[in-house]
Design a protein around this motif. Structure first.
Motif, PDB file in Angstrom:
ATOM      1  N   GLY A  26      14.215 -23.568   0.066  1.00 37.58           N
ATOM      2  CA  GLY A  26      15.643 -23.249  -0.052  1.00 37.58           C
ATOM      3  C   GLY A  26      16.008 -22.474  -1.310  1.00 37.58           C
ATOM      4  O   GLY A  26      16.667 -21.429  -1.236  1.00 37.58           O
ATOM      5  N   HIS A  27      15.563 -23.000  -2.460  1.00 36.02           N
ATOM      6  CA  HIS A  27      15.966 -22.347  -3.705  1.00 36.02           C
ATOM      7  C   HIS A  27      15.361 -20.948  -3.823  1.00 36.02           C
ATOM      8  O   HIS A  27      16.029 -19.998  -4.276  1.00 36.02           O
ATOM      9  N   MET A  30      17.456 -18.584  -1.856  1.00 37.23           N
ATOM     10  CA  MET A  30      18.707 -18.219  -2.542  1.00 37.23           C
ATOM     11  C   MET A  30      18.445 -17.122  -3.571  1.00 37.23           C
ATOM     12  O   MET A  30      19.195 -16.135  -3.653  1.00 37.23           O
ATOM     13  N   PRO A  43      24.629 -23.515  -1.531  1.00 37.27           N
ATOM     14  CA  PRO A  43      23.723 -24.485  -0.887  1.00 37.27           C
ATOM     15  C   PRO A  43      24.231 -24.959   0.476  1.00 37.27           C
ATOM     16  O   PRO A  43      23.444 -25.105   1.420  1.00 37.27           O
ATOM     17  N   LEU A  46      23.791 -22.147   2.965  1.00 36.21           N
ATOM     18  CA  LEU A  46      22.365 -21.920   3.205  1.00 36.21           C
ATOM     19  C   LEU A  46      21.803 -22.957   4.178  1.00 36.21           C
ATOM     20  O   LEU A  46      21.180 -22.614   5.192  1.00 36.21           O
ATOM     21  N   TYR A  47      22.071 -24.236   3.889  1.00 35.50           N
ATOM     22  CA  TYR A  47      21.485 -25.272   4.757  1.00 35.50           C
ATOM     23  C   TYR A  47      22.189 -25.382   6.102  1.00 35.50           C
ATOM     24  O   TYR A  47      21.588 -25.806   7.082  1.00 35.50           O
ATOM     25  N   ILE A  50      20.277 -22.723   7.874  1.00 33.89           N
ATOM     26  CA  ILE A  50      18.901 -23.180   8.132  1.00 33.89           C
ATOM     27  C   ILE A  50      18.878 -24.137   9.331  1.00 33.89           C
ATOM     28  O   ILE A  50      18.025 -24.048  10.218  1.00 33.89           O
ATOM     29  N   GLU A  51      19.883 -25.043   9.362  1.00 33.00           N
ATOM     30  CA  GLU A  51      19.946 -26.017  10.475  1.00 33.00           C
ATOM     31  C   GLU A  51      20.088 -25.287  11.813  1.00 33.00           C
ATOM     32  O   GLU A  51      19.388 -25.597  12.779  1.00 33.00           O
ATOM     33  N   PRO A  61       9.889 -25.389   9.750  1.00 31.00           N
ATOM     34  CA  PRO A  61       9.407 -25.890   8.458  1.00 31.00           C
ATOM     35  C   PRO A  61       7.874 -25.962   8.455  1.00 31.00           C
ATOM     36  O   PRO A  61       7.252 -26.082   9.511  1.00 31.00           O
ATOM     37  N   GLU A  66       8.069 -32.679   0.570  1.00 34.48           N
ATOM     38  CA  GLU A  66       9.268 -33.071   1.330  1.00 34.48           C
ATOM     39  C   GLU A  66      10.544 -32.555   0.669  1.00 34.48           C
ATOM     40  O   GLU A  66      11.530 -32.250   1.339  1.00 34.48           O
ATOM     41  N   ARG A  67      10.516 -32.471  -0.675  1.00 29.60           N
ATOM     42  CA  ARG A  67      11.730 -32.064  -1.395  1.00 29.60           C
ATOM     43  C   ARG A  67      11.870 -30.547  -1.486  1.00 29.60           C
ATOM     44  O   ARG A  67      12.968 -30.038  -1.620  1.00 29.60           O
ATOM     45  N   ARG A  68      10.778 -29.832  -1.469  1.00 27.60           N
ATOM     46  CA  ARG A  68      10.868 -28.368  -1.508  1.00 27.60           C
ATOM     47  C   ARG A  68      10.064 -27.810  -0.340  1.00 27.60           C
ATOM     48  O   ARG A  68       9.080 -27.105  -0.504  1.00 27.60           O
ATOM     49  N   ARG A  69      10.557 -28.153   0.861  1.00 23.96           N
ATOM     50  CA  ARG A  69       9.835 -27.798   2.085  1.00 23.96           C
ATOM     51  C   ARG A  69      10.010 -26.302   2.383  1.00 23.96           C
ATOM     52  O   ARG A  69      11.138 -25.814   2.485  1.00 23.96           O
ATOM     53  N   TYR A  71       9.912 -22.809   4.649  1.00 28.07           N
ATOM     54  CA  TYR A  71      10.183 -22.407   6.038  1.00 28.07           C
ATOM     55  C   TYR A  71       9.546 -21.044   6.281  1.00 28.07           C
ATOM     56  O   TYR A  71       9.338 -20.266   5.359  1.00 28.07           O
TER      57      TYR A  71
ATOM     58  N   TRP B  12      22.026 -35.717   9.619  1.00 27.73           N
ATOM     59  CA  TRP B  12      21.729 -34.513   8.840  1.00 27.73           C
ATOM     60  C   TRP B  12      20.956 -34.908   7.579  1.00 27.73           C
ATOM     61  O   TRP B  12      19.965 -34.269   7.211  1.00 27.73           O
ATOM     62  N   ARG B  15      17.299 -35.644   7.973  1.00 30.28           N
ATOM     63  CA  ARG B  15      16.436 -34.482   8.163  1.00 30.28           C
ATOM     64  C   ARG B  15      16.372 -33.593   6.914  1.00 30.28           C
ATOM     65  O   ARG B  15      15.312 -33.137   6.499  1.00 30.28           O
ATOM     66  N   TYR B  16      17.549 -33.311   6.306  1.00 34.00           N
ATOM     67  CA  TYR B  16      17.602 -32.316   5.226  1.00 34.00           C
ATOM     68  C   TYR B  16      17.952 -32.902   3.860  1.00 34.00           C
ATOM     69  O   TYR B  16      17.993 -32.172   2.873  1.00 34.00           O
ATOM     70  N   HIS B  18      16.603 -34.810   1.429  1.00 29.90           N
ATOM     71  CA  HIS B  18      15.742 -34.668   0.238  1.00 29.90           C
ATOM     72  C   HIS B  18      15.667 -33.217  -0.219  1.00 29.90           C
ATOM     73  O   HIS B  18      15.730 -32.919  -1.419  1.00 29.90           O
ATOM     74  N   GLU B  19      15.555 -32.305   0.763  1.00 31.25           N
ATOM     75  CA  GLU B  19      15.500 -30.875   0.417  1.00 31.25           C
ATOM     76  C   GLU B  19      16.790 -30.432  -0.243  1.00 31.25           C
ATOM     77  O   GLU B  19      16.792 -29.677  -1.215  1.00 31.25           O
ATOM     78  N   PHE B  20      17.920 -30.918   0.322  1.00 27.69           N
ATOM     79  CA  PHE B  20      19.227 -30.509  -0.186  1.00 27.69           C
ATOM     80  C   PHE B  20      19.431 -31.040  -1.599  1.00 27.69           C
ATOM     81  O   PHE B  20      19.960 -30.336  -2.467  1.00 27.69           O
ATOM     82  N   ALA B  22      17.078 -31.591  -3.783  1.00 28.54           N
ATOM     83  CA  ALA B  22      16.251 -30.771  -4.673  1.00 28.54           C
ATOM     84  C   ALA B  22      16.932 -29.435  -4.955  1.00 28.54           C
ATOM     85  O   ALA B  22      16.933 -28.954  -6.101  1.00 28.54           O
ATOM     86  N   LEU B  23      17.568 -28.856  -3.915  1.00 29.57           N
ATOM     87  CA  LEU B  23      18.251 -27.569  -4.092  1.00 29.57           C
ATOM     88  C   LEU B  23      19.437 -27.721  -5.046  1.00 29.57           C
ATOM     89  O   LEU B  23      19.657 -26.865  -5.908  1.00 29.57           O
ATOM     90  N   ASP B  36      31.580 -24.722  -1.641  1.00 27.08           N
ATOM     91  CA  ASP B  36      30.652 -24.368  -0.563  1.00 27.08           C
ATOM     92  C   ASP B  36      29.978 -25.616   0.014  1.00 27.08           C
ATOM     93  O   ASP B  36      29.829 -25.751   1.227  1.00 27.08           O
ATOM     94  N   VAL B  37      29.601 -26.540  -0.882  1.00 26.66           N
ATOM     95  CA  VAL B  37      28.958 -27.783  -0.420  1.00 26.66           C
ATOM     96  C   VAL B  37      29.950 -28.623   0.400  1.00 26.66           C
ATOM     97  O   VAL B  37      29.596 -29.171   1.454  1.00 26.66           O
TER      98      VAL B  37
END
Lengths: 102, 284
Positions: A26-27, A30, A43, A46-47, A50-51, A61, A66-69, A71, B12, B15-16, B18-20, B22-23, B36-37
């Protein structure tokens, strides 16, 4: 004269363009999108995109952190991007012709 | 998981999430990013609700119950909220505090009954599992409050004036205790809404109910402040005959939270009406 505002492209298209150059999390997406288009995708946007792209089978994916997966594009995603690029190119060509003729 | 990620629906987050998280750690939290969030969370909730309706379509009986709940709840909340706000803003409560059975008394009882019906129907319509227990507890407390209100009304009709000559606790005091219970019930419902994601309605209702409760139990302000509040009240046209010094007079400390409480219920009613008109057609 007031500067004209143009609508930025959809985050989904920007993500497909970013992933066309290789897999990213993700990052990284961006930062890449901001580098090639000057557009900052938040963010949430973006997500959200992505969804939708993952649900439509255009990106997937990759197993890993898991935290910086990361794609990547699927075949279907590559075809979709190619179709959108052709459509945009046609529109751009038409726009240039009409502006030149006016 | 961070507080912002918790604004998103559970499916949601599973699924997302942990990634979110981290972002968000990698992104500096500016006002546009925050907006935006928040927008993303709202979109995700709408998407999740629509997806849930598609995968688990409600039964015909459930649709009828929901439709009835929405219709009754909407009308009750909107009209009772308006009554409540009008009752306090016109200052008629000052009069019933003194004489027992004037228009303000009737309006307030009608408003409280309407709010109870609205609260009850909205709890029937409540689907979020996380807030269900709180919402039901709120209705039970409000039901006790309504019973106390009814008893106070009967007592007020039965006894002669002035009440304070016969009872240590006047019917007005009992009525106010019932009202306080109703406000506690509304606060519980507001907590349930907050837990279930109805953030704006929950925050407004909770703030108004707690403010009204605080005004009811806090000691009266010193004379110089009272005089100032009197002047503000007169300037705003809210007074008819001055402060009674009781729990519910029309000084700004009271009528501002009371008006917010009433307006909140009106907004909740309008929101319910919007949901009623936007509801999916029942399958035949």
């Amino acid at each position: 004269m007031k500067p004209l505002r143009t609508h930025p492209p959809e985050p989904a298209l920007l993500i497909l363009l970013s992933l066309a150059a290789g897999q990213k999390h993700g990052h990284a997406m961006m930062l890449d999108i901001e580098a090639f288009s000057g557009i900052r995708v938040g963010p949430g946007s973006l997500y959200g995109a992505i969804e939708r792209l993952e649900r439509d089978g255009l990106i997937e994916p990759i197993d890993g952190d898991e935290r910086r997966r990361p794609y990547r594009l699927t075949e279907q995603g590559r075809d979709s991007l190619a179709g959108q690029v052709v459509a945009l190119t046609t529109l751009a060509r038409l726009g240039r012709q009409r502006l030149a003729g006016s | 998981m961070s507080g912002l990620t918790r604004l998103y629906p559970k499916t949601w987050r599973d699924r997302y999430g942990h990634e979110f998280d981290a972002l968000l750690e990698d992104t500096s939290l500016t006002l546009p990013v925050l907006a935006d969030v928040l927008m993303g969370a709202a979109r995700a909730r709408v998407t999740a609700s629509v997806a849930a309706l598609r995968t688990h379509p409600p039964s015909a009986a459930s649709m009828v119950a929901t439709t009835t709940g929405l219709r009754v709840g909407a009308v009750s909340a909107a009209s009772a909220g308006m009554l409540w706000a009008l009752t306090f803003l016109t200052g008629s409560l000052v009069e019933w505090g003194k004489y027992g059975r004037d228009l303000g008394f009737v309006l307030l009882i009608a408003a409280a009954a309407g709010l109870f019906v609205a609260q009850l129907t909205m709890t029937v319509d409540w689907h979020a599992a996380r807030g269900r227990a709180l919402a039901h507890l709120g209705v039970v407390v409000s039901a006790v409050g309504m019973a106390v209100l009814g008893l106070a009304l009967l007592a007020a009709m039965a006894v002669s004036r002035p009440w304070s000559m016969r009872f240590a606790w006047t019917p007005l005091d009992v009525l106010m205790a019932g009202m306080a219970l109703m406000l506690i019930g509304c606060t519980l419902l507001a907590s349930a809404w907050l837990r279930g994601g109805r953030v704006v309605a929950g925050a407004l209702l909770g703030a108004a109910a707690v403010a009204l409760l605080l005004v009811s139990v806090l000691p009266a302000p010193p004379p110089e402040v009272s005089i100032m509040l009197d002047q503000i009240g007169r300037f705003r046209g809210a007074y008819r005959s001055g402060s009674t010094g009781g729990w519910f007079d029309t000084d700004p400390r009271t009528f501002m939270p009371a008006a917010l409480f009433g307006v909140t219920w009106m907004l909740v009613g309008l929101g319910q009406m919007r949901r009623y008109f936007a509801r999916p057609a029942p399958s035949t």
